[in-house]
Design a protein around this motif. Structure first.
Motif, PDB file in Angstrom:
ATOM      1  N   ARG A  72      46.791 -61.765 117.091  1.00  0.00           N
ATOM      2  CA  ARG A  72      46.689 -60.752 116.030  1.00  0.00           C
ATOM      3  C   ARG A  72      46.052 -59.441 116.498  1.00  0.00           C
ATOM      4  N   TRP A  73      46.000 -59.220 117.804  1.00  0.00           N
ATOM      5  CA  TRP A  73      45.590 -57.914 118.312  1.00  0.00           C
ATOM      6  C   TRP A  73      46.849 -57.062 118.401  1.00  0.00           C
ATOM      7  N   GLN A  74      46.863 -55.947 117.713  1.00  0.00           N
ATOM      8  CA  GLN A  74      48.047 -55.096 117.642  1.00  0.00           C
ATOM      9  C   GLN A  74      47.854 -53.840 118.496  1.00  0.00           C
ATOM     10  N   SER A  75      48.885 -53.483 119.248  1.00  0.00           N
ATOM     11  CA  SER A  75      48.810 -52.266 120.047  1.00  0.00           C
ATOM     12  C   SER A  75      48.770 -51.047 119.134  1.00  0.00           C
ATOM     13  N   ILE A  76      47.805 -50.164 119.358  1.00  0.00           N
ATOM     14  CA  ILE A  76      47.753 -48.899 118.629  1.00  0.00           C
ATOM     15  C   ILE A  76      47.984 -47.720 119.583  1.00  0.00           C
ATOM     16  N   SER A  77      48.491 -48.039 120.769  1.00  0.00           N
ATOM     17  CA  SER A  77      48.858 -46.991 121.715  1.00  0.00           C
ATOM     18  C   SER A  77      50.255 -46.481 121.379  1.00  0.00           C
ATOM     19  N   HIS A  78      50.556 -45.293 121.821  1.00  0.00           N
ATOM     20  CA  HIS A  78      51.864 -44.704 121.566  1.00  0.00           C
ATOM     21  C   HIS A  78      52.892 -45.226 122.559  1.00  0.00           C
ATOM     22  N   TRP A  79      54.151 -45.240 122.122  1.00  0.00           N
ATOM     23  CA  TRP A  79      55.217 -45.627 123.026  1.00  0.00           C
ATOM     24  C   TRP A  79      55.498 -44.491 124.000  1.00  0.00           C
ATOM     25  N   PHE A  80      55.633 -44.845 125.278  1.00  0.00           N
ATOM     26  CA  PHE A  80      56.048 -43.888 126.296  1.00  0.00           C
ATOM     27  C   PHE A  80      57.141 -44.529 127.137  1.00  0.00           C
ATOM     28  N   PRO A  81      58.083 -43.733 127.645  1.00  0.00           N
ATOM     29  CA  PRO A  81      59.156 -44.292 128.460  1.00  0.00           C
ATOM     30  C   PRO A  81      58.624 -44.831 129.781  1.00  0.00           C
ATOM     31  N   PRO A  82      59.336 -45.768 130.402  1.00  0.00           N
ATOM     32  CA  PRO A  82      58.898 -46.335 131.685  1.00  0.00           C
ATOM     33  C   PRO A  82      58.658 -45.288 132.762  1.00  0.00           C
ATOM     34  N   ALA A  83      59.272 -44.118 132.642  1.00  0.00           N
ATOM     35  CA  ALA A  83      59.098 -43.070 133.648  1.00  0.00           C
ATOM     36  C   ALA A  83      57.661 -42.577 133.731  1.00  0.00           C
ATOM     37  N   LEU A  84      56.833 -42.915 132.745  1.00  0.00           N
ATOM     38  CA  LEU A  84      55.436 -42.475 132.751  1.00  0.00           C
ATOM     39  C   LEU A  84      54.473 -43.593 133.142  1.00  0.00           C
ATOM     40  N   ASP A  85      54.997 -44.669 133.698  1.00  0.00           N
ATOM     41  CA  ASP A  85      54.141 -45.807 134.037  1.00  0.00           C
ATOM     42  C   ASP A  85      53.045 -45.448 135.035  1.00  0.00           C
ATOM     43  N   ASP A  86      53.249 -44.401 135.834  1.00  0.00           N
ATOM     44  CA  ASP A  86      52.233 -44.059 136.820  1.00  0.00           C
ATOM     45  C   ASP A  86      51.079 -43.249 136.232  1.00  0.00           C
ATOM     46  N   VAL A  87      51.204 -42.770 134.991  1.00  0.00           N
ATOM     47  CA  VAL A  87      50.120 -41.991 134.384  1.00  0.00           C
ATOM     48  C   VAL A  87      49.562 -42.651 133.130  1.00  0.00           C
ATOM     49  N   ILE A  88      50.280 -43.616 132.563  1.00  0.00           N
ATOM     50  CA  ILE A  88      49.775 -44.354 131.409  1.00  0.00           C
ATOM     51  C   ILE A  88      49.081 -45.600 131.951  1.00  0.00           C
ATOM     52  N   TYR A  89      47.766 -45.556 132.025  1.00  0.00           N
ATOM     53  CA  TYR A  89      47.043 -46.600 132.756  1.00  0.00           C
ATOM     54  C   TYR A  89      46.351 -47.624 131.869  1.00  0.00           C
ATOM     55  N   SER A  90      46.512 -47.544 130.550  1.00  0.00           N
ATOM     56  CA  SER A  90      45.893 -48.547 129.677  1.00  0.00           C
ATOM     57  C   SER A  90      46.643 -48.626 128.357  1.00  0.00           C
ATOM     58  N   VAL A  91      46.439 -49.733 127.656  1.00  0.00           N
ATOM     59  CA  VAL A  91      46.979 -49.928 126.313  1.00  0.00           C
ATOM     60  C   VAL A  91      45.819 -50.308 125.405  1.00  0.00           C
ATOM     61  N   THR A  92      45.771 -49.710 124.225  1.00  0.00           N
ATOM     62  CA  THR A  92      44.690 -49.976 123.282  1.00  0.00           C
ATOM     63  C   THR A  92      45.178 -50.928 122.193  1.00  0.00           C
ATOM     64  N   TYR A  93      44.355 -51.934 121.910  1.00  0.00           N
ATOM     65  CA  TYR A  93      44.670 -52.926 120.887  1.00  0.00           C
ATOM     66  C   TYR A  93      43.553 -52.957 119.845  1.00  0.00           C
ATOM     67  N   ALA A  94      43.929 -53.211 118.606  1.00  0.00           N
ATOM     68  CA  ALA A  94      42.968 -53.351 117.516  1.00  0.00           C
ATOM     69  C   ALA A  94      43.289 -54.617 116.733  1.00  0.00           C
ATOM     70  N   HIS A  95      42.263 -55.202 116.122  1.00  0.00           N
ATOM     71  CA  HIS A  95      42.423 -56.424 115.331  1.00  0.00           C
ATOM     72  C   HIS A  95      42.053 -56.111 113.886  1.00  0.00           C
ATOM     73  N   PRO A  96      42.825 -56.559 112.916  1.00  0.00           N
ATOM     74  CA  PRO A  96      42.541 -56.215 111.512  1.00  0.00           C
ATOM     75  C   PRO A  96      41.189 -56.717 111.019  1.00  0.00           C
ATOM     76  N   SER A  97      40.611 -57.707 111.678  1.00  0.00           N
ATOM     77  CA  SER A  97      39.347 -58.277 111.217  1.00  0.00           C
ATOM     78  C   SER A  97      38.188 -58.014 112.171  1.00  0.00           C
ATOM     79  N   PHE A  98      38.401 -57.089 113.137  1.00  0.00           N
ATOM     80  CA  PHE A  98      37.350 -56.848 114.130  1.00  0.00           C
ATOM     81  C   PHE A  98      37.125 -55.353 114.256  1.00  0.00           C
ATOM     82  N   PRO A  99      35.866 -54.892 114.254  1.00  0.00           N
ATOM     83  CA  PRO A  99      35.601 -53.449 114.196  1.00  0.00           C
ATOM     84  C   PRO A  99      35.793 -52.686 115.506  1.00  0.00           C
ATOM     85  N   ALA A 100      35.851 -53.376 116.640  1.00  0.00           N
ATOM     86  CA  ALA A 100      35.983 -52.688 117.926  1.00  0.00           C
ATOM     87  C   ALA A 100      37.379 -52.879 118.497  1.00  0.00           C
ATOM     88  N   SER A 101      37.957 -51.817 119.036  1.00  0.00           N
ATOM     89  CA  SER A 101      39.245 -51.916 119.720  1.00  0.00           C
ATOM     90  C   SER A 101      39.004 -52.269 121.188  1.00  0.00           C
TER      91      SER A 101
END
Length: 287
Positions: A72-101
């Motif tokens: 139930r951790w949902q990605s809140i990062s934006h979609w980017f095309p695979p061509a940006l894999d060398d500059v998109i170095y993390s994905v952020t996740y949030a949980h509906p019942s947890f205050p920290a991402s």
């Protein structure tokens, strides 16, 4: 009987322990980075942390995404095309019942060895105590480099020497030779050059194209960099990315405002700030 909600000060160390154990139970290696772990290592002063940061091997990205989403951790990062894999170095996740991402990093800005760097840090991993439990993190030498690189990417090159001195002054742990060896292992001899100089070592000669590109982008508004990379590398993706930005979900907008220290008012406010950032050369930190 109603439960008492966790504060961020409680949620970050507790969530760090729980998430690393979740990954570990699935056979996925992770290193806790930044936040209270770096305080325990003596490379930063105690300060309030708003989120959790984990570093994983680049090859484990899909497995981690599936595991977190199943929990139930949902990605809140934006979609980017695979061509940006060398500059998109993390994905952020949030949980509906947890205050920290949680930011799940598959590599770190300024660390050019990537997969080999993770293996090196994993081989030298250490444990620190968080929330009355042990978590796995990197050695102090690597952590000090990560601390410096995190600040370098937010500052213009002309500010790196002062930034490096501030990092060294804030650290309780500092060992030049260990940091120099760690920089070689990370492929960060050039990017950590100002830190090494601040510790009394020789100043690096900057020659590699990767470093020059990384240094050129330091201190710039990240969304602007991403946008122009999409335009030049994957122009067919521009409509999808722009539509996503215009229709930014409120929870994503609120998170963006909080992450940038901005008092949230509305989705329109966040959209305006992001669009304004695209039109400027540098963000407020470098003006």
């Amino acid at each position: 009987m109603s439960s008492i909600p966790l504060t961020l000060a409680e949620a970050v160390p507790l969530g760090t322990v729980l998430l690393q154990r979740l990954l570990d139970d699935a056979g996925i290696r992770s290193l806790v980075i930044k936040g209270p772990a770096f305080v325990e290592l003596g490379v930063r002063k105690p300060k309030h942390s708003n989120d959790i940061d984990l570093l994983i091997h680049p090859d484990d990205r899909e497995r981690v995404a599936g595991l977190l989403e199943a929990s139930r951790w949902q990605s809140i990062s934006h979609w980017f095309p695979p061509a940006l894999d060398d500059v998109i170095y993390s994905v952020t996740y949030a949980h509906p019942s947890f205050p920290a991402s949680v930011d799940v990093h598959h590599y770190y800005s300024g660390v050019f060895a990537r997969a080999d760097a993770f293996e090196s840090m994993w081989a030298q991993r250490v444990s620190v105590d968080l929330a009355h439990a042990q978590v796995v993190t990197m050695p102090s030498a690597h952590a000090l480099i990560f601390e410096a690189l995190n600040k370098f990417k937010a500052a213009g090159v002309g500010q790196w020497d002062a930034t490096a001195r501030a990092v060294v002054d804030a650290a309780q742990w500092r060992d030049l030779e260990q940091v120099r060896r760690a920089a070689e292992e990370l492929g960060a001899t050039e990017s950590a050059g100002a830190l090494i100089a601040a510790l009394g070592g020789p100043r690096a000669t900057h020659t590699s194209p990767k470093f020059r590109r990384w240094a050129k982008e330091a201190g710039r508004f990240r969304s602007r960099i991403y946008f122009w990379r999409i335009v030049t590398r994957s122009p067919q993706s521009v409509p999808r990315v722009m539509w996503q930005q215009i229709n930014l979900p409120e929870k994503h907008a609120r998170w963006w405002a909080e992450a940038h220290g901005i008092r949230y008012r509305s989705r329109r406010q966040v959209l305006w700030l992001r669009l304004r950032g695209l039109a400027t050369r540098r963000d407020a930190q470098t003006r």
